[in-house]
Design an enzyme around this catalytic site. Structure first.
Site, PDB file in Angstrom:
ATOM      1  N   LYS A 178       0.890  -1.173   0.000  1.00  0.00           N
ATOM      2  CA  LYS A 178       0.000   0.000   0.000  1.00  0.00           C
ATOM      3  C   LYS A 178       0.921   1.213   0.000  1.00  0.00           C
ATOM      4  CE  LYS A 178      -1.959   3.051   1.858  1.00  0.00           C
ATOM      5  NZ  LYS A 178      -1.774   4.464   1.434  1.00  0.00           N
ATOM      6  N   GLU A 254       9.943   1.543  10.574  1.00  0.00           N
ATOM      7  CA  GLU A 254      10.931   2.606  10.407  1.00  0.00           C
ATOM      8  C   GLU A 254      10.159   3.919  10.476  1.00  0.00           C
ATOM      9  OE1 GLU A 254      13.167   1.669   6.865  1.00  0.00           O
ATOM     10  OE2 GLU A 254      14.128  -0.022   7.864  1.00  0.00           O
ATOM     11  N   CYS A 288      13.842  10.983   6.773  1.00  0.00           N
ATOM     12  CA  CYS A 288      13.753  10.572   8.169  1.00  0.00           C
ATOM     13  C   CYS A 288      15.088  10.745   8.884  1.00  0.00           C
ATOM     14  CB  CYS A 288      13.307   9.119   8.239  1.00  0.00           C
ATOM     15  SG  CYS A 288      14.334   8.033   7.231  1.00  0.00           S
ATOM     16  N   GLU A 382       9.331  16.647  14.432  1.00  0.00           N
ATOM     17  CA  GLU A 382       9.903  16.402  13.110  1.00  0.00           C
ATOM     18  C   GLU A 382       9.241  17.379  12.127  1.00  0.00           C
ATOM     19  OE1 GLU A 382       8.789  12.732  11.094  1.00  0.00           O
ATOM     20  OE2 GLU A 382      10.886  12.419  10.552  1.00  0.00           O
TER      21      GLU A 382
HETATM   22  P1  NAD Z   1       2.500   8.508   7.152  1.00  0.00           P
HETATM   23  O1  NAD Z   1       2.676   7.758   8.416  1.00  0.00           O
HETATM   24  O2  NAD Z   1       1.533   9.622   7.118  1.00  0.00           O
HETATM   25  O3  NAD Z   1       2.041   7.529   5.984  1.00  0.00           O
HETATM   26  C1  NAD Z   1       2.824   6.423   5.607  1.00  0.00           C
HETATM   27  C2  NAD Z   1       1.923   5.359   5.028  1.00  0.00           C
HETATM   28  O4  NAD Z   1       1.050   4.857   6.030  1.00  0.00           O
HETATM   29  C3  NAD Z   1       1.026   5.841   3.897  1.00  0.00           C
HETATM   30  O5  NAD Z   1       0.982   4.829   2.903  1.00  0.00           O
HETATM   31  C4  NAD Z   1      -0.326   5.997   4.583  1.00  0.00           C
HETATM   32  O6  NAD Z   1      -1.414   5.884   3.721  1.00  0.00           O
HETATM   33  C5  NAD Z   1      -0.285   4.842   5.555  1.00  0.00           C
HETATM   34  N1  NAD Z   1      -1.170   4.957   6.715  1.00  0.00           N
HETATM   35  C6  NAD Z   1      -1.532   6.079   7.395  1.00  0.00           C
HETATM   36  N2  NAD Z   1      -2.337   5.756   8.431  1.00  0.00           N
HETATM   37  C7  NAD Z   1      -2.498   4.413   8.411  1.00  0.00           C
HETATM   38  C8  NAD Z   1      -3.212   3.485   9.222  1.00  0.00           C
HETATM   39  N3  NAD Z   1      -3.924   3.882  10.291  1.00  0.00           N
HETATM   40  N4  NAD Z   1      -3.125   2.169   8.922  1.00  0.00           N
HETATM   41  C9  NAD Z   1      -2.399   1.760   7.872  1.00  0.00           C
HETATM   42  N5  NAD Z   1      -1.706   2.580   7.058  1.00  0.00           N
HETATM   43  C10 NAD Z   1      -1.758   3.895   7.330  1.00  0.00           C
HETATM   44  O7  NAD Z   1       3.960   8.976   6.726  1.00  0.00           O
HETATM   45  P2  NAD Z   1       4.364   9.893   5.484  1.00  0.00           P
HETATM   46  O8  NAD Z   1       3.936  11.293   5.773  1.00  0.00           O
HETATM   47  O9  NAD Z   1       3.939   9.242   4.213  1.00  0.00           O
HETATM   48  O10 NAD Z   1       5.958   9.792   5.524  1.00  0.00           O
HETATM   49  C11 NAD Z   1       6.759  10.657   6.255  1.00  0.00           C
HETATM   50  C12 NAD Z   1       7.173   9.996   7.559  1.00  0.00           C
HETATM   51  O11 NAD Z   1       7.873   8.797   7.300  1.00  0.00           O
HETATM   52  C13 NAD Z   1       8.126  10.839   8.371  1.00  0.00           C
HETATM   53  O12 NAD Z   1       7.762  10.765   9.732  1.00  0.00           O
HETATM   54  C14 NAD Z   1       9.464  10.160   8.163  1.00  0.00           C
HETATM   55  O13 NAD Z   1      10.417  10.376   9.181  1.00  0.00           O
HETATM   56  C15 NAD Z   1       9.062   8.745   8.071  1.00  0.00           C
HETATM   57  N6  NAD Z   1      10.087   7.959   7.401  1.00  0.00           N
HETATM   58  C16 NAD Z   1      10.879   7.120   8.154  1.00  0.00           C
HETATM   59  C17 NAD Z   1      11.889   6.386   7.547  1.00  0.00           C
HETATM   60  C18 NAD Z   1      12.783   5.462   8.335  1.00  0.00           C
HETATM   61  O14 NAD Z   1      13.503   4.689   7.721  1.00  0.00           O
HETATM   62  N7  NAD Z   1      12.766   5.521   9.663  1.00  0.00           N
HETATM   63  C19 NAD Z   1      12.078   6.497   6.165  1.00  0.00           C
HETATM   64  C20 NAD Z   1      11.271   7.361   5.442  1.00  0.00           C
HETATM   65  C21 NAD Z   1      10.260   8.077   6.075  1.00  0.00           C
END
Ligand code: NAD
Length: 479
Positions: A178, A254, A288, A382
């Site tokens: 997804k 992550e 991140c 963040e």
């Molecule tokens: P997000 O958490 O808003 O969304 C990520 C994914 O989760 C999307 O596909 C979204 O549709 C899905 N999602 C949201 N709510 C959900 C739920 N309740 N159940 C299932 N799926 C759900 O994150 P984002 O804004 O897309 O990405 C940015 C974030 O990702 C930042 O916090 C960043 O630090 C983090 N990130 C971490 C790493 C790492 O390796 N630690 C790498 C890249 C990004």
């Protein structure tokens, strides 16, 4: 809608719309107009995708192939991705504004490398046997775990998806991905290209849609899913963990970060500033691992701040499709509002913005902030934009304390020319990745993940193998 490119789910080897025909649009942040119409999945579409992955796992050839055959197909997949680098790079650039030079020349290449690495890692992996029992033969097996739900973010759409899919597939699982709703396009093409490379239908499925109350939540709640790998915000991780509790499914997370670049007075200052600026502003800070705080020894503070401002002002904002562009627009209107809201609030709370700030459209120029109170939101949360706060320190002790004063623990960078200090401070920083006098150099065998609220578990090499397989001990009477 007309004139838009179309991207569907990929389920059981077919590109398809949603059962109810629902769609959403993806907005190009450069033009701020919709450029793609994308299937908007619901629980019924997730059901279909999970059933397809389940069937491919329970009855299909993928988990039953020799490792050599699986690895050969994954290398072929890497070849196909590289052959489509122009197309795939452009899809991510249109979806979320990262410069094409990075999406095409870096992210697709790294995506292909993920498949090659895990294809080889899985092929070369060995299992243990435990001698010393004359009447028994005791050994382990690592078996494919089942159907993997992969939920990925928008900041490196293709690269993040492959970081999950590659190990899941290499160790014999089937996958439902997804992707983030802001950056869906490359995922559809990824799954279509997998079929071209020889992956059997149903082994890699993609369902598009929203997170909460949408396809994301339906997928991680689905009882047909065995494992959940997720990259995204810490808050989302908490919600997914609640879903995963039903049926006691394993999770690998992550999550967010609030990394620090720690610059000591004995560092090569020019190099430290160049690397710290890269860690803060690369991908418009939507990383991140970003070093979104720069901690500087007071003796070199003013020099570092001046150089950082100069470095920030040197970066070129522009159309991410143009080769000379360093900083594209932020990924979406909502994200732009979040980042600029942080800047506004920081200024209201007394922080000083030395350079940068919002520009026309959804761009934010690389921003250097000083004099922010340590407990200000901009120092704790963040921001995920091209924004860095700078803080002076007097002692090594204080530097470590400030760096660790965050619930996150993903990355830290240390700049020093003293060997003992480098090792000492690297040991004391609570972060899953510490770089000394550099940033972002990776070996895919090494563990990747975060302390504290930056994640659960580690991926990379044997760590991915542990997560994506079930280890089994076999004890055989040979007496
Ligand atoms: P997000 O958490 O808003 O969304 C990520 C994914 O989760 C999307 O596909 C979204 O549709 C899905 N999602 C949201 N709510 C959900 C739920 N309740 N159940 C299932 N799926 C759900 O994150 P984002 O804004 O897309 O990405 C940015 C974030 O990702 C930042 O916090 C960043 O630090 C983090 N990130 C971490 C790493 C790492 O390796 N630690 C790498 C890249 C990004």
């Amino acid at each position: 809608m007309t004139g838009l490119e179309r991207f569907g789910h990929v389920i059981g080897g077919e590109t398809t719309g949603s059962a109810d025909g629902a769609t959403m649009t993806s907005v190009d942040p450069t033009t701020r107009t919709a450029w793609a119409e994308v299937a908007l999945g619901a629980a019924v579409d997730v059901d279909r995708a999970v059933a397809s992955a389940r069937k491919a796992f329970d009855e299909g050839p993928w988990p039953r192939m020799t490792q050599a055959e699986r690895s050969r197909i994954l290398h072929a997949f890497a070849d196909v991705l590289l052959a489509h680098a122009d197309e795939l790079g452009l899809l991510d650039t249109r979806d979320m504004g990262r410069p094409l030079t990075a999406t095409r020349d870096n992210d697709v290449v790294r995506g292909a490398a993920n498949f090659r690495f895990f294809a080889d890692d899985a092929r070369l992996a060995a299992d243990a046997s435990f001698p010393g029992h004359p009447g028994h033969h005791i050994y382990t097996r690592h078996e494919p775990a089942g159907v993997v739900a992969a939920v990925s973010p928008w900041n490196f759409p293709l690269m993040q998806a492959t970081w999950k899919i590659a190990p899941a597939l290499a160790y014999g699982n089937t996958v439902v991905l997804k992707p983030a709703e802001q950056s869906p396009a490359s995922a559809t093409r990824l799954a279509e290209l997998a079929l071209e490379a020889g992956l059997p239908p149903g082994v890699l499925n993609v369902v598009h849609g929203l997170g909460p109350a949408g396809a994301g939540e339906a997928l991680v709640s689905h009882r047909g899913v065995d494992l959940i790998t997720f990259t995204g915000e810490t808050r989302t991780g908490e919600a997914i963990m609640r879903s995963a509790a039903e049926g006691v499914r394993a999770v690998s997370f992550e999550l967010g970060g609030k990394g620090a670049s720690v610059v000591f007075d004995d560092a090569d200052i020019d190099r430290a500033v160049a690397v710290a600026a890269d860690a803060a502003f690369s991908n418009a800070g939507q990383i991140c691992l970003a070093g979104s705080r720069v901690l500087v020894h007071r003796d070199v503070h003013d020099r570092v701040v001046a150089a950082l401002v100069k470095q920030a002002e040197r970066l070129r904002l522009g159309d991410p499709r143009e080769p000379g562009t360093d900083i594209g627009p932020l990924s979406s209107e909502e994200h732009h509002a979040k980042v600029t809201g942080h800047l506004r609030r920081a200024a209201e709370e007394g922080a000083v913005l030395l350079t940068g700030g919002p520009r026309d459209g959804w761009w934010v120029a690389p921003t250097v902030v000083v004099d922010a109170a340590p407990d200000a939101a901009i120092c704790r949360e963040e921001v995920f934009g091209p924004v860095v706060t700078v803080h002076p320190f007097d002692t090594e002790e204080e530097a470590v304390r400030i760096a660790n004063a965050t619930p996150y623990g993903l990355s830290a960078m240390v700049f020093t020319s003293r060997l003992a200090r480098a090792h000492r401070v690297a040991g004391r920083l609570r972060a899953g990745n510490v770089w000394v006098n550099c940033f972002w150099v990776r070996d895919l065998r090494s563990p990747f993940g975060g302390f504290g609220r930056s994640g659960i578990g580690r991926e990379g090499g044997g760590h991915s193998r542990e997560f994506f397989t079930e280890a089994k001990t076999v004890v055989m009477d040979v007496g």
